[in-house]
Design a protein around this motif. Structure first.
Motif, mmCIF file in Angstrom:
data_model
loop_
_atom_site.group_PDB
_atom_site.id
_atom_site.type_symbol
_atom_site.label_atom_id
_atom_site.label_comp_id
_atom_site.label_asym_id
_atom_site.label_seq_id
_atom_site.Cartn_x
_atom_site.Cartn_y
_atom_site.Cartn_z
ATOM 1 N N ASN A 128 0.834 -1.200 0.000
ATOM 2 C CA ASN A 128 0.000 0.000 0.000
ATOM 3 C C ASN A 128 0.869 1.251 0.000
ATOM 4 O OD1 ASN A 128 -2.504 1.535 0.244
ATOM 5 N ND2 ASN A 128 -1.881 1.901 2.351
ATOM 6 N N ARG A 129 1.978 1.198 0.745
ATOM 7 C CA ARG A 129 2.890 2.338 0.788
ATOM 8 C C ARG A 129 3.528 2.562 -0.584
ATOM 9 N NH1 ARG A 129 1.931 5.765 4.370
ATOM 10 N NH2 ARG A 129 1.791 4.090 5.914
ATOM 11 N N LEU A 130 3.888 1.476 -1.281
ATOM 12 C CA LEU A 130 4.464 1.610 -2.620
ATOM 13 C C LEU A 130 3.458 2.201 -3.605
ATOM 14 C CD1 LEU A 130 6.461 -1.746 -2.933
ATOM 15 C CD2 LEU A 130 7.442 0.557 -2.995
ATOM 16 N N ILE A 131 2.196 1.812 -3.461
ATOM 17 C CA ILE A 131 1.151 2.389 -4.315
ATOM 18 C C ILE A 131 1.053 3.894 -4.072
ATOM 19 C CG2 ILE A 131 -1.350 2.491 -4.716
ATOM 20 C CD1 ILE A 131 -1.391 -0.560 -4.151
ATOM 21 N N GLU A 132 1.019 4.280 -2.806
ATOM 22 C CA GLU A 132 0.934 5.708 -2.464
ATOM 23 C C GLU A 132 2.152 6.463 -2.995
ATOM 24 O OE1 GLU A 132 -1.159 7.527 0.214
ATOM 25 O OE2 GLU A 132 -2.721 6.105 -0.367
ATOM 26 N N PHE A 133 3.336 5.873 -2.880
ATOM 27 C CA PHE A 133 4.554 6.511 -3.396
ATOM 28 C C PHE A 133 4.448 6.689 -4.915
ATOM 29 C CE2 PHE A 133 8.015 5.433 0.018
ATOM 30 C CZ PHE A 133 7.304 6.170 0.939
ATOM 31 N N THR A 134 3.988 5.648 -5.607
ATOM 32 C CA THR A 134 3.884 5.709 -7.063
ATOM 33 C C THR A 134 2.870 6.765 -7.492
ATOM 34 O OG1 THR A 134 4.422 3.352 -7.190
ATOM 35 C CG2 THR A 134 3.487 4.351 -9.157
ATOM 36 N N LEU A 135 1.820 6.942 -6.688
ATOM 37 C CA LEU A 135 0.814 7.965 -6.993
ATOM 38 C C LEU A 135 1.256 9.354 -6.539
ATOM 39 C CD1 LEU A 135 -2.527 6.090 -6.132
ATOM 40 C CD2 LEU A 135 -1.398 6.337 -8.348
ATOM 41 N N GLY A 136 2.411 9.419 -5.858
ATOM 42 C CA GLY A 136 2.984 10.724 -5.518
ATOM 43 C C GLY A 136 2.873 11.146 -4.080
ATOM 44 N N HIS A 137 2.259 10.312 -3.228
ATOM 45 C CA HIS A 137 2.152 10.655 -1.809
ATOM 46 C C HIS A 137 3.392 10.140 -1.098
ATOM 47 C CE1 HIS A 137 -0.193 10.363 2.246
ATOM 48 N NE2 HIS A 137 0.495 11.480 2.153
ATOM 49 N N LYS A 138 4.386 11.000 -0.929
ATOM 50 C CA LYS A 138 5.677 10.615 -0.380
ATOM 51 C C LYS A 138 5.799 11.060 1.081
ATOM 52 C CE LYS A 138 7.309 9.278 -4.483
ATOM 53 N NZ LYS A 138 8.503 9.865 -5.132
ATOM 54 N N GLU A 139 6.158 10.111 1.950
ATOM 55 C CA GLU A 139 6.401 10.401 3.361
ATOM 56 C C GLU A 139 7.647 9.622 3.793
ATOM 57 O OE1 GLU A 139 2.533 11.458 5.890
ATOM 58 O OE2 GLU A 139 2.495 9.391 5.153
ATOM 59 N N GLU A 140 8.767 10.306 3.821
ATOM 60 C CA GLU A 140 10.034 9.631 4.118
ATOM 61 C C GLU A 140 10.037 8.998 5.505
ATOM 62 O OE1 GLU A 140 14.856 10.491 3.797
ATOM 63 O OE2 GLU A 140 13.414 12.136 3.569
ATOM 64 N N LYS A 141 9.351 9.603 6.443
ATOM 65 C CA LYS A 141 9.373 9.117 7.825
ATOM 66 C C LYS A 141 8.791 7.715 7.967
ATOM 67 C CE LYS A 141 5.028 11.444 9.060
ATOM 68 N NZ LYS A 141 4.402 12.475 9.917
ATOM 69 N N VAL A 142 7.922 7.301 7.044
ATOM 70 C CA VAL A 142 7.320 5.975 7.176
ATOM 71 C C VAL A 142 8.327 4.859 6.916
ATOM 72 C CG1 VAL A 142 5.062 6.862 6.501
ATOM 73 C CG2 VAL A 142 6.506 5.772 4.781
ATOM 74 N N LEU A 143 9.464 5.193 6.325
ATOM 75 C CA LEU A 143 10.479 4.169 6.081
ATOM 76 C C LEU A 143 11.002 3.563 7.379
ATOM 77 C CD1 LEU A 143 10.347 5.296 3.176
ATOM 78 C CD2 LEU A 143 12.820 4.991 3.055
ATOM 79 N N GLU A 144 10.870 4.313 8.473
ATOM 80 C CA GLU A 144 11.338 3.807 9.763
ATOM 81 C C GLU A 144 10.599 2.532 10.168
ATOM 82 O OE1 GLU A 144 13.867 4.748 11.765
ATOM 83 O OE2 GLU A 144 14.398 6.039 10.073
ATOM 84 N N VAL A 145 9.383 2.390 9.689
ATOM 85 C CA VAL A 145 8.584 1.203 10.001
ATOM 86 C C VAL A 145 9.262 -0.065 9.476
ATOM 87 C CG1 VAL A 145 6.350 0.072 9.593
ATOM 88 C CG2 VAL A 145 6.446 2.545 9.991
ATOM 89 N N TYR A 146 10.067 0.097 8.409
ATOM 90 C CA TYR A 146 10.679 -1.056 7.741
ATOM 91 C C TYR A 146 12.191 -1.134 7.967
ATOM 92 C CZ TYR A 146 6.221 -0.213 5.484
ATOM 93 O OH TYR A 146 4.884 0.029 5.256
ATOM 94 N N ARG A 147 12.686 -0.372 8.937
ATOM 95 C CA ARG A 147 14.125 -0.318 9.192
ATOM 96 C C ARG A 147 14.687 -1.707 9.503
ATOM 97 N NH1 ARG A 147 17.615 3.377 7.679
ATOM 98 N NH2 ARG A 147 16.215 5.029 8.425
#
Length: 279
Positions: A128-147
């Motif tokens: 779902n996050r990749l879909i949002e990124f591809t559609l342009g909704h970028k939130e760098e802070k959410v990457l911490e969830v996958y650290r």
């Protein structure tokens, strides 16, 4: 003759498949249908698992189509992308309807097994996050969830830094000679796209001369379809969560409904909505 035909049909029905790939083999049904592992004895946990598993399968197909559409648009081959984006919007309809099924889960029923979920949460869905990124909704802070998951973190970080679907569409307008500001064509891709007057003006030119810019017009409408359904999915997600757990925090520590309400205000392709007022 009739008896001979019936005999041949029976032979076909009872054909020995021991040396041939079967339907179940091709689809790997043994793996798929054995992946529903309930952590409780509660009847409704099966519903909860299957809804989320099937949603992830649909999301996998959405990503497959979106990635191909972006590549097609960047090659200035718009027509193949139309089919891909149409398919995406129809898949989104399936995802929207899935919330209706999940909403049959009552608060009391969910509480029977919610404690078994630990820290797992739909907020952690990397697809779902990749879909949002591809559609342009970028939130760098959410990457911490996958650290703690290096491969996923790398994949998401890569998607964060790449131009998305709307960036490709804007570049396509520039390729056709429509004046687009340089800061829209070479921006920091890790940031959310911000509406720009030159992009709105370019889309207005397209909508005011559909015959001349038919393919760009068709692309724009496909993008509107995708955003419209993505917003419907977000809204139904929010209402289902509100119906089942109210304003409680999510299992993974997210703010639950408060976060879901906030993202409803986000626009993926802002000029494609604002131009409607200008026409």
């Amino acid at each position: 003759m009739k008896k001979q035909s019936e005999s041949k049909m029976e032979q076909g029905i009872h054909r020995n498949f021991s040396h041939h790939m079967t339907y179940g083999d091709y689809l790997q049904l043994d793996r798929i249908l054995s992946s529903q592992k309930r952590l409780s004895d509660h009847h409704d946990e099966m519903l909860f698992i299957i809804i989320h598993q099937t949603s992830e399968l649909w999301m996998k197909l959405i990503l497959h189509e979106l990635e191909a559409a972006v590549k097609s648009i960047r090659r200035d081959e718009l027509e193949p992308a139309f089919k891909m984006l149409s398919r995406v919007s129809r898949i989104q309809t399936q995802l929207i309807q899935s919330w209706d099924v999940l909403s049959t889960l009552t608060p009391a029923e969910y509480m029977e097994f919610r404690g078994k979920l630990g820290r797992s949460s739909g907020f952690q869905s990397y697809q779902n996050r990749l879909i949002e990124f591809t559609l342009g909704h970028k939130e760098e802070k959410v990457l911490e969830v996958y650290r703690h998951q290096p491969e996923l973190h790398h994949r998401l970080n890569q998607a964060l830094q790449e131009p998305g679907l709307y960036d490709a569409a804007i570049q396509s307008m520039a390729t056709r000679g429509l004046p687009i500001a340089e800061e829209c064509l070479n921006r920091d891709w890790t940031q959310n796209y911000q509406a720009h007057p030159s992009v709105e003006e370019a889309w207005l030119t397209v909508y005011r001369d559909v015959e001349k810019y038919w393919d760009l017009y068709e692309l724009a409408e496909k993008l509107v379809d995708v955003e419209d359904r993505q917003q419907q999915w977000r809204f139904n997600h929010m209402k289902t969560v509100e119906r089942v757990i109210g304003s409680k925090a999510g299992t993974g520590g997210s703010s639950g409904i408060h976060y879901l309400k906030r993202v409803l205000d986000h626009r993926f392709f802002p000029e494609l909505w604002s131009l409607r007022t200008q026409l």
